[in-house]
Design an enzyme around this catalytic site. Structure first.
Site, short mmCIF file in Angstrom:
data_model
loop_
_atom_site.label_atom_id
_atom_site.label_comp_id
_atom_site.label_asym_id
_atom_site.label_seq_id
_atom_site.Cartn_x
_atom_site.Cartn_y
_atom_site.Cartn_z
N ARG A 91 -43.93 -3.53 -66.48
CA ARG A 91 -43.99 -4.71 -65.60
C ARG A 91 -43.94 -4.28 -64.13
O ARG A 91 -44.58 -4.91 -63.28
CB ARG A 91 -42.84 -5.67 -65.93
N ARG A 112 -29.43 -7.94 -67.88
CA ARG A 112 -29.58 -9.39 -67.63
C ARG A 112 -29.40 -10.17 -68.93
O ARG A 112 -29.90 -9.79 -69.98
CB ARG A 112 -30.97 -9.66 -67.05
N ARG A 130 -49.06 -14.51 -58.72
CA ARG A 130 -48.72 -13.12 -58.95
C ARG A 130 -49.95 -12.22 -58.80
O ARG A 130 -49.84 -11.00 -58.99
CB ARG A 130 -48.21 -12.96 -60.39
N ARG A 143 -33.73 -11.53 -72.99
CA ARG A 143 -35.15 -11.78 -73.16
C ARG A 143 -35.81 -10.59 -73.85
O ARG A 143 -35.45 -9.44 -73.60
CB ARG A 143 -35.80 -11.98 -71.78
N LYS A 165 -35.47 -13.23 -58.00
CA LYS A 165 -36.24 -14.42 -57.59
C LYS A 165 -35.65 -15.70 -58.18
O LYS A 165 -35.51 -16.70 -57.49
CB LYS A 165 -37.70 -14.32 -58.05
#
Ligand code: AMP
Length: 221
Positions: free
Chosen positions: A174, A127, A88, A163, A13
């Site tokens: 998640r 990531r 969300r 992160r 996203k």
């Protein structure tokens, strides 16, 4: 043009939303970035938000709606905006619709990036993000944008970080939260005729997704 980015965590996203924002000349606003910025304040609110983010949980609706909607009204929404990560939940989506209706605006596109869970997990643990909040460039050690120098941002030279919530255990939580809370939004926006669905596999290029989406936007005019 008001665009909402949907899709599980790690679906792309942020990367795709930023690219579309540049092409369309509009603002890209990530709810995750807005909430992460608040965790830097040494306040009770900051601590509460940090606990949710690091635990992979959603920030309670009432709080998320108050913070994010106070933020978005500061932008020139008539010019257009890309909302990445908000709404969300159904409650957030309904609340946002009401806010837009009062401003005589509406969601033009709810873009869903559909990615298989295993690929998401692999992408998320690899990531890396630029630690400079003014840059925030997103990299991946395995897919797509690999940094030229290990651990360093190609764009601004600052260190890359992982992160705290980008680990396998939190990602699985998640994904579950996404299925329960956010997936119902696909039906919600489909009913309104604004859902734009793209599938992203291991070999799908971001360029292709951005290109297809720009054609879709042109066809809407
Ligand atoms: P993201 O950067 O989009 O992956 O978001 C990181 C974290 O911020 C999420 O795991 C949530 O804890 C929080 N967050 C972001 N957007 C929302 C939202 N719309 N509602 C509730 N929590 C959110």
């Amino acid at each position: 043009m008001i665009i909402i980015m949907l899709g599980a965590p790690g679906a792309g996203k942020g990367t795709i939303g930023k690219r579309l924002a540049v092409q369309l000349g509009i603002t890209h606003l990530s709810s995750g970035d807005v909430f992460r910025a608040l965790t830097k304040d040494n306040t009770k609110l900051g601590e509460e938000i940090k606990e949710c983010i690091n635990g992979g949980k959603l920030i309670p609706d009432k709080l998320a709606m108050q913070i994010f909607e106070d933020k978005i009204v500061k932008y020139n929404l008539e010019k257009g905006i890309i909302l990445d990560g908000y709404p969300r939940t159904l409650m957030q989506a309904k609340h946002l619709d009401k806010l837009f209706k009062n401003m005589e605006l509406k969601v033009d596109i709810a873009m869903n990036i559909d990615v298989e869970d295993q690929l998401i997990i692999d992408r998320i643990v690899n990531r890396r993000i630029c630690s400079n909040s003014r840059c925030g460039e997103i990299y991946n050690l395995k897919y797509g944008k690999i940094p030229k120098v290990d651990g360093i941002c190609d764009k601004c030279g600052e260190n890359l970080i992982q992160r705290a919530d980008d680990n396998e255990i939190t990602v699985r939580d998640r994904l579950k939260i996404y299925d329960e809370n956010t997936r119902p939004l696909l039906k919600y926006y489909n009913k309104r005729g604004v859902l734009w669905n793209v599938h992203s596999a291991e070999d799908t290029s971001i360029d292709d997704i951005v290109h297809q989406t720009m054609i879709h936007i042109e066809d809407m005019d």
